[in-house]
Scaffold this motif. Structure first.
Motif, PDB file in Angstrom:
ATOM      1  N   ALA A 131       0.822  -1.212   0.000  1.00 18.04           N
ATOM      2  CA  ALA A 131       0.000   0.000   0.000  1.00 18.04           C
ATOM      3  C   ALA A 131       0.856   1.261   0.000  1.00 18.04           C
ATOM      4  O   ALA A 131       0.445   2.294  -0.540  1.00 18.04           O
ATOM      5  N   ARG A 132       2.053   1.197   0.553  1.00 21.34           N
ATOM      6  CA  ARG A 132       2.899   2.396   0.663  1.00 21.34           C
ATOM      7  C   ARG A 132       3.482   2.820  -0.679  1.00 21.34           C
ATOM      8  O   ARG A 132       3.797   3.994  -0.875  1.00 21.34           O
ATOM      9  N   ASP A 133       3.647   1.850  -1.615  1.00 23.23           N
ATOM     10  CA  ASP A 133       4.288   2.206  -2.882  1.00 23.23           C
ATOM     11  C   ASP A 133       3.471   1.861  -4.114  1.00 23.23           C
ATOM     12  O   ASP A 133       3.932   2.041  -5.239  1.00 23.23           O
ATOM     13  N   VAL A 134       2.222   1.386  -3.936  1.00 17.48           N
ATOM     14  CA  VAL A 134       1.450   0.932  -5.092  1.00 17.48           C
ATOM     15  C   VAL A 134       1.111   2.089  -6.038  1.00 17.48           C
ATOM     16  O   VAL A 134       1.140   1.923  -7.262  1.00 17.48           O
ATOM     17  N   VAL A 135       0.823   3.267  -5.505  1.00 16.76           N
ATOM     18  CA  VAL A 135       0.443   4.374  -6.378  1.00 16.76           C
ATOM     19  C   VAL A 135       1.622   4.781  -7.253  1.00 16.76           C
ATOM     20  O   VAL A 135       1.489   4.941  -8.474  1.00 16.76           O
ATOM     21  N   ARG A 136       2.767   4.926  -6.637  1.00 20.42           N
ATOM     22  CA  ARG A 136       3.959   5.306  -7.413  1.00 20.42           C
ATOM     23  C   ARG A 136       4.314   4.221  -8.422  1.00 20.42           C
ATOM     24  O   ARG A 136       4.706   4.517  -9.561  1.00 20.42           O
ATOM     25  N   GLN A 137       4.166   2.953  -8.055  1.00 18.77           N
ATOM     26  CA  GLN A 137       4.472   1.860  -8.970  1.00 18.77           C
ATOM     27  C   GLN A 137       3.525   1.882 -10.169  1.00 18.77           C
ATOM     28  O   GLN A 137       3.951   1.726 -11.322  1.00 18.77           O
ATOM     29  N   MET A 138       2.239   2.082  -9.930  1.00 13.79           N
ATOM     30  CA  MET A 138       1.270   2.111 -11.027  1.00 13.79           C
ATOM     31  C   MET A 138       1.489   3.330 -11.927  1.00 13.79           C
ATOM     32  O   MET A 138       1.333   3.244 -13.153  1.00 13.79           O
ATOM     33  N   MET A 139       1.836   4.465 -11.330  1.00 15.83           N
ATOM     34  CA  MET A 139       2.137   5.629 -12.151  1.00 15.83           C
ATOM     35  C   MET A 139       3.359   5.383 -13.019  1.00 15.83           C
ATOM     36  O   MET A 139       3.396   5.775 -14.197  1.00 15.83           O
ATOM     37  N   ARG A 140       4.365   4.719 -12.470  1.00 14.48           N
ATOM     38  CA  ARG A 140       5.556   4.401 -13.260  1.00 14.48           C
ATOM     39  C   ARG A 140       5.206   3.464 -14.426  1.00 14.48           C
ATOM     40  O   ARG A 140       5.679   3.653 -15.546  1.00 14.48           O
ATOM     41  N   LEU A 141       4.386   2.454 -14.168  1.00 13.91           N
ATOM     42  CA  LEU A 141       3.979   1.543 -15.240  1.00 13.91           C
ATOM     43  C   LEU A 141       3.261   2.316 -16.345  1.00 13.91           C
ATOM     44  O   LEU A 141       3.498   2.090 -17.538  1.00 13.91           O
ATOM     45  N   ALA A 142       2.366   3.230 -15.941  1.00 17.55           N
ATOM     46  CA  ALA A 142       1.637   4.009 -16.940  1.00 17.55           C
ATOM     47  C   ALA A 142       2.583   4.896 -17.745  1.00 17.55           C
ATOM     48  O   ALA A 142       2.491   4.984 -18.977  1.00 17.55           O
ATOM     49  N   LEU A 143       3.507   5.549 -17.048  1.00 14.46           N
ATOM     50  CA  LEU A 143       4.414   6.478 -17.719  1.00 14.46           C
ATOM     51  C   LEU A 143       5.393   5.761 -18.642  1.00 14.46           C
ATOM     52  O   LEU A 143       5.812   6.321 -19.662  1.00 14.46           O
ATOM     53  N   MET A 144       5.770   4.527 -18.319  1.00 15.60           N
ATOM     54  CA  MET A 144       6.708   3.805 -19.181  1.00 15.60           C
ATOM     55  C   MET A 144       6.016   3.127 -20.362  1.00 15.60           C
ATOM     56  O   MET A 144       6.668   2.592 -21.249  1.00 15.60           O
ATOM     57  N   SER A 145       4.682   3.175 -20.404  1.00 12.26           N
ATOM     58  CA  SER A 145       3.935   2.566 -21.505  1.00 12.26           C
ATOM     59  C   SER A 145       4.355   3.154 -22.846  1.00 12.26           C
ATOM     60  O   SER A 145       4.705   4.337 -22.944  1.00 12.26           O
ATOM     61  N   PRO A 146       4.308   2.362 -23.918  1.00  7.87           N
ATOM     62  CA  PRO A 146       4.556   2.917 -25.255  1.00  7.87           C
ATOM     63  C   PRO A 146       3.459   3.860 -25.726  1.00  7.87           C
ATOM     64  O   PRO A 146       3.646   4.585 -26.703  1.00  7.87           O
ATOM     65  N   ALA A 147       2.296   3.875 -25.040  1.00  8.84           N
ATOM     66  CA  ALA A 147       1.206   4.779 -25.414  1.00  8.84           C
ATOM     67  C   ALA A 147       1.708   6.224 -25.440  1.00  8.84           C
ATOM     68  O   ALA A 147       2.404   6.656 -24.521  1.00  8.84           O
ATOM     69  N   ARG A 148       1.351   6.946 -26.470  1.00 11.99           N
ATOM     70  CA  ARG A 148       1.849   8.318 -26.605  1.00 11.99           C
ATOM     71  C   ARG A 148       1.376   9.205 -25.447  1.00 11.99           C
ATOM     72  O   ARG A 148       2.108  10.056 -24.968  1.00 11.99           O
ATOM     73  N   ILE A 149       0.133   9.011 -25.029  1.00 12.27           N
ATOM     74  CA  ILE A 149      -0.434   9.880 -23.997  1.00 12.27           C
ATOM     75  C   ILE A 149      -0.685   9.069 -22.736  1.00 12.27           C
ATOM     76  O   ILE A 149      -1.230   7.957 -22.796  1.00 12.27           O
ATOM     77  N   CYS A 150      -0.290   9.618 -21.612  1.00 11.82           N
ATOM     78  CA  CYS A 150      -0.537   9.011 -20.303  1.00 11.82           C
ATOM     79  C   CYS A 150      -1.311  10.022 -19.461  1.00 11.82           C
ATOM     80  O   CYS A 150      -0.893  11.175 -19.335  1.00 11.82           O
ATOM     81  N   ILE A 151      -2.432   9.587 -18.887  1.00 13.39           N
ATOM     82  CA  ILE A 151      -3.255  10.457 -18.042  1.00 13.39           C
ATOM     83  C   ILE A 151      -3.389   9.825 -16.660  1.00 13.39           C
ATOM     84  O   ILE A 151      -3.729   8.644 -16.538  1.00 13.39           O
ATOM     85  N   MET A 152      -3.135  10.629 -15.637  1.00 16.48           N
ATOM     86  CA  MET A 152      -3.232  10.159 -14.251  1.00 16.48           C
ATOM     87  C   MET A 152      -4.249  11.009 -13.489  1.00 16.48           C
ATOM     88  O   MET A 152      -4.163  12.245 -13.526  1.00 16.48           O
ATOM     89  N   PRO A 153      -5.205  10.394 -12.811  1.00 16.83           N
ATOM     90  CA  PRO A 153      -6.123  11.179 -11.985  1.00 16.83           C
ATOM     91  C   PRO A 153      -5.361  11.947 -10.907  1.00 16.83           C
ATOM     92  O   PRO A 153      -4.353  11.457 -10.375  1.00 16.83           O
ATOM     93  N   MET A 154      -5.828  13.135 -10.574  1.00 13.83           N
ATOM     94  CA  MET A 154      -5.166  13.939  -9.552  1.00 13.83           C
ATOM     95  C   MET A 154      -5.100  13.194  -8.230  1.00 13.83           C
ATOM     96  O   MET A 154      -4.140  13.350  -7.466  1.00 13.83           O
ATOM     97  N   GLN A 155      -6.095  12.368  -7.949  1.00 11.33           N
ATOM     98  CA  GLN A 155      -6.086  11.597  -6.701  1.00 11.33           C
ATOM     99  C   GLN A 155      -4.861  10.690  -6.627  1.00 11.33           C
ATOM    100  O   GLN A 155      -4.308  10.485  -5.539  1.00 11.33           O
ATOM    101  N   ASP A 156      -4.441  10.140  -7.780  1.00 13.86           N
ATOM    102  CA  ASP A 156      -3.252   9.289  -7.785  1.00 13.86           C
ATOM    103  C   ASP A 156      -1.980  10.124  -7.664  1.00 13.86           C
ATOM    104  O   ASP A 156      -1.023   9.720  -6.996  1.00 13.86           O
ATOM    105  N   VAL A 157      -1.962  11.274  -8.302  1.00 13.74           N
ATOM    106  CA  VAL A 157      -0.800  12.152  -8.159  1.00 13.74           C
ATOM    107  C   VAL A 157      -0.573  12.494  -6.689  1.00 13.74           C
ATOM    108  O   VAL A 157       0.570  12.584  -6.221  1.00 13.74           O
ATOM    109  N   LEU A 158      -1.670  12.625  -5.934  1.00 11.94           N
ATOM    110  CA  LEU A 158      -1.577  12.961  -4.506  1.00 11.94           C
ATOM    111  C   LEU A 158      -1.531  11.728  -3.609  1.00 11.94           C
ATOM    112  O   LEU A 158      -1.391  11.861  -2.393  1.00 11.94           O
ATOM    113  N   GLY A 159      -1.666  10.524  -4.187  1.00  7.56           N
ATOM    114  CA  GLY A 159      -1.585   9.288  -3.399  1.00  7.56           C
ATOM    115  C   GLY A 159      -2.759   9.085  -2.452  1.00  7.56           C
ATOM    116  O   GLY A 159      -2.585   8.514  -1.369  1.00  7.56           O
TER     117      GLY A 159
END
Length: 504
Positions: A432-460
């Motif tokens: 639980a302490r690192d899942v948000v950052r891990q999921m954001m990293r997975l999204a950002l490393m995706s080959p998809a051109r655009i990555c969108i993160m909800p503000m709630q995840d940015v704030l954890g």
């Protein structure tokens, strides 16, 4: 597709209602500009929002259920900007200011905005004849949607909020004599509705220009079906499958699936695509053109219905006894591309998607959506939402406005097997302490051109910050950014992470 969509970048999902403000609800004032500054500092290229159309407490405050597919929501009008633009005095807005709350107070916000708009109208109505901006606004939007929306709004108030199909026949059926009489007897009330829309669009245009100056593009959201009790269905009965009294012959929904044994009966009227095709899809073309005045890119909700859509008899209580009907397919998007020349569109293609939907999206080079929260079930290896199956021409999300926050998903929804699978996928235990950052990293490393993160995840943030639970009709759409959370520290951390994966 706009040129920027071909570049690698990222952005944040946050609806306007969730912004900080001192007036009960997020709006187009200083809180919005502070958020845009935050995005620029964080190296973000996109701000994704939800629909900007009017909401109603009667409809659960959902931005996806509105009395208009074109009008702007007066609740989003900024009192600060009203004063700055000279429509009201500072003393008028100071009476309604209060500390920023962590939830939207829709009733208080509506009472405040109604009072301020009444004041603005009384002080400006005699001068509007000399306002060139107002005259240009009415010329641009009057015949397209504004006149009908004003008439609908005035009549709805006259008849105590009742649905249009219950109005006296002459108004229900939009008889010419009745509408002419309405224009004659209710001219000031109709003009007031137009004035409020003028104020909304003026404020939004200024905010969008501020975004451009900061290098931030807006991703808007367009629901597929309008609400039955709306100015759109009232004015354009011919483009929907309705009987001679305006009652639905069929209603929209989705069939039973893994998530629901009885399907989902939405109840919206469905289109008569034959009538629309003979008009050159005029209403739809105008609708998308209008939304591209509000945003740089539009997310088309329920994209699969352009290929095929589920209809249910109106007397059915569930969506089980429905059937598929064929959508307009390539014919529609060919006309749209010819009319608009460019299709800056994101296709919402989530759920059980058939090959005809995929082929339609690919034929017009529109990116689809991939949601990481959907990728850690038993089918991780094959899921289109799994990172290793993403394609370049797509938009990846940790979650959407309909999902739990990532932390809430991990704690409440994922389950032990899913948590173990996530850890195996990441190559190390994820808690639980690192899942948000891990999921954001997975999204950002995706080959998809655009990555969108909800503000709630940015704030954890956890499940208490969830924006919407689809099966819950009340209590949604209330979350707001906590005060002082849009900090330089958060922005710098987000920028560094995005830069690491080539997104800023």
């Amino acid at each position: 597709m706009m040129e920027q969509m071909k570049q690698r970048g990222s952005g944040v999902l946050l609806h306007v209602t969730s912004l900080p403000s001192s007036y009960g609800i997020g709006d187009m004032g200083s809180g919005a500009r502070a958020f845009i500054n935050f995005l620029a500092q964080a190296g973000q290229r996109y701000w994704q929002i939800l629909p900007l159309t009017p909401t109603s407490t009667f409809l659960g405050n959902s931005p996806y259920s509105s009395f208009s597919a074109f009008a702007g929501n007066p609740l989003l009008i900024s009192p600060e900007r009203l004063a700055a633009d000279g429509w009201v005095r500072l003393a008028d807005i100071q009476q309604g200011a209060s500390p920023t709350l962590d939830r939207v107070d829709y009733e208080a916000a509506e009472a405040l905005k109604r009072r301020l708009l009444d004041v603005a109208w009384e002080r400006s109505k005699d001068a509007l004849d000399g306002d060139a901006g107002f005259a240009a606004f009415v010329r641009r939007h009057g015949e397209a949607w504004l006149n009908a929306f004003a008439a609908f709004s005035v009549l709805k108030e006259r008849f105590g909020g009742a649905a249009w199909n219950t109005w006296p026949r002459e108004y229900r059926d939009r008889e010419g004599d009745a509408l002419r009489a309405l224009r004659a007897e209710a001219g000031p009330a109709l003009r007031k509705v137009c004035f409020e829309q003028y104020v909304f669009f003026s404020q939004w245009d200024a905010l969008r220009e501020y975004c451009r100056g900061k290098g931030v593009s807006i991703i808007g959201d367009l629901p597929f079906y309008p609400t039955y009790d709306s100015a759109d269905v009232w004015e354009h009965r011919d483009i929907f499958q309705l009987d001679e009294r305006g009652e639905p012959l069929k209603v929209a929904g989705v069939p039973p699936d893994y998530f629901s044994e009885t399907g989902q009966r939405w109840g919206n009227p469905v289109y008569d695509w034959g009538v629309l095709m003979r008009s050159g899809y005029a209403w739809w073309v105008e609708r998308i053109r209008h939304n591209l005045l509000l945003a740089d890119i539009v997310r088309l909700d329920h994209f699969r219905a352009f290929a095929g859509y589920w209809v249910v008899p109106p007397e059915e209580e569930t969506a089980m006894n429905g059937e598929w009907e064929t959508g307009p397919g390539e014919s529609f998007f060919s006309v749209l591309r010819e009319s608009l020349h460019d299709l800056p569109i994101i296709a919402e293609d989530l759920g059980l998607i058939t090959q005809d939907v995929i082929d339609l999206r690919l034929a017009f080079d529109m990116p689809g959506m991939r949601v990481l929260q959907f990728s850690f079930g038993p089918d991780t290896g094959e899921s289109v939402n799994s990172l290793h199956n993403h394609c370049v021409n797509s938009v990846v999300y940790t979650g959407t406005h309909d999902n739990n926050t990532t932390l809430g998903w991990y704690e409440d929804d994922l389950g032990d097997e899913g948590r173990a699978r996530l850890g195996e996928y990441a190559g190390h235990p994820v808690g639980a302490r690192d899942v948000v950052r891990q999921m954001m990293r997975l999204a950002l490393m995706s080959p998809a051109r655009i990555c969108i993160m909800p503000m709630q995840d940015v704030l954890g943030l956890g499940a208490a910050a969830r924006m919407n639970t689809p099966s819950m009709p009340q209590g949604n759409w209330g979350w707001r950014v906590p005060p002082r959370k849009l900090s330089p520290r958060v922005a710098d951390g987000l920028r560094r992470m995005c830069a690491l994966y080539g997104r800023c």
